[in-house]
Design a protein around this motif. Sequence first.
Motif, short mmCIF file in Angstrom:
data_model
loop_
_atom_site.label_atom_id
_atom_site.label_comp_id
_atom_site.label_asym_id
_atom_site.label_seq_id
_atom_site.Cartn_x
_atom_site.Cartn_y
_atom_site.Cartn_z
N TRP A 142 74.20 20.80 55.87
CA TRP A 142 72.90 21.25 55.37
C TRP A 142 71.91 21.45 56.52
N GLY A 143 71.92 20.54 57.47
CA GLY A 143 71.03 20.69 58.62
C GLY A 143 71.40 21.89 59.47
N ALA A 146 70.38 25.18 57.81
CA ALA A 146 68.95 25.46 57.83
C ALA A 146 68.53 26.18 59.11
N SER A 304 65.86 19.90 60.67
CA SER A 304 67.27 20.28 60.55
C SER A 304 68.11 19.73 61.68
N TRP A 307 68.47 15.71 60.69
CA TRP A 307 69.32 15.47 59.51
C TRP A 307 70.79 15.28 59.88
N GLY A 361 63.62 14.33 59.04
CA GLY A 361 64.99 14.83 58.92
C GLY A 361 66.02 13.72 59.10
#
Length: 493
Positions: A142-143, A146, A304, A307, A361
């Motif tokens: 997910w990071g 992004a 991002s 994370w 994050g």
Amino acid sequence: MIKTPPRRGVVLFACMLATFMAAIEVTIVSTAMPTIIADLGGFSLLGWVFAAYLLTQAITIPIYGRLTDLYGRKRMFYTGTLIFLLGSVLCGFAPDMLWLILFRALQGIGGGAITPIAFTLIADVYSPSERPRMQGYLSSVWGVSAIVGPLMGAFIVSHFHWALVFWVNVPIGFAAMFLLWRYFPENVESRSHALDLAGAGWLSVAVASLLLALLQSDILGWWVIPLLALALGSALMLRRQERRTPEPLFPLSLWQSRIIVAGNIGGLSIGAAMMGIAAFLPTFVQGVMGRTPLEAGVTLAMMSIGWPIASTLSGRVMMLTSYRTTALFGCLLLMAGSLILLLQQPGNSLAWGRAAALLVGAGMGMTNTTFLVSVQNEAPPEMRGIATASTLFTRILGSALGTAILGATLNINLHLRLPQEKDPVQALMSLVSRTDMAPERLSLLTEQVAISMHWVFMAAAAISVLTVFATWLLPARHKPIDGAGKPACCDEQ
């Protein structure tokens, strides 16, 4: 039941591909929307391009989560992915904005399957002690997405037709499906099930009403009240239905576990707290500080970066300490990041804002992974799909709730401080308006909007306190430990 131990590394790669495809969907489309609007028109419908996808995805996540427990992981993954890819292809052929919104809703119907099933598959093939590290790898996607999504979207619209931002999903999705077909052997017991169609219906009405009320409150006005009443009434009917149906959508036995309750409260609160950074920090950087969109994007990108680093490290921290300690550490990072934003002033450098984004994050990555792993290790294999889906579902609800609460905080402060101004934030965000503004008025707007935004950041920090409450629901000294030496890939499905 999984017939033979699968090629776990390949399964992990397939799940990372699928998660990446779903994760970049919002960011890559956001970058391409100016080009799409220039071609299709319909600027007034822009918000619905994202709301339609979010709405149908949120509704279908728990439904797919339960169906995957009843009918098998692969079957539901294929079904959801094919619907998602069909929606992606059709989006590229949309003749106008209304059709694009319709096809985005179809994408969301399929997208609700991808992420929860990918996380469930990893829990199926790795043992409890291995899951923290592997789920950390998967969460880190997910990071990465992004950062990659906006860059990919910008490259595509600069060199190709905008339809490619949707069609790029097709090879990724088919690659993930092929790898799971080839390397994830699954044998699902064939028996009839009593599908909870009434529960799915009440859930759909409740979620749709709630999300519409939260996300469109500025447009709907007083219509928000009947929508919230409809959401509450539907939720009560859903609860009644789940108590009497033989195979409920949300098995009530799940909610007897403190760990699963903690995971869902944690998902709700971290989703809400995250919006203080994701939705409002770029506005502060551009509107209050007068910086460029690029500088705002770089500042937000720090979240991002934090994370995936924290998601990967959280597995080791869980094994050395416990679920509670790891989640509490993530909560402290989340609160610290929100409070550090108060140090960001109009005339400062962006250092404080970027440090805050990095910490938030990191807090998101650590708490999210910890709650997810604790829920998966607590849930029995036959309920692992819906248990996983519920944590992702509550995070989406939390994001919508956080957007509404923090947006209301900003609007109330602006109304009290600048009652004569119709839209001071928009006036500061517009380069033309900002350039033509008298110095005295510019100074006044900047000062008062900055104070109002600081109240938003304080509200985000207050919301993150709820995450601490969820953390203390986790039993002390619990950590991921294998049971009876039996690998998770041999669990009954």
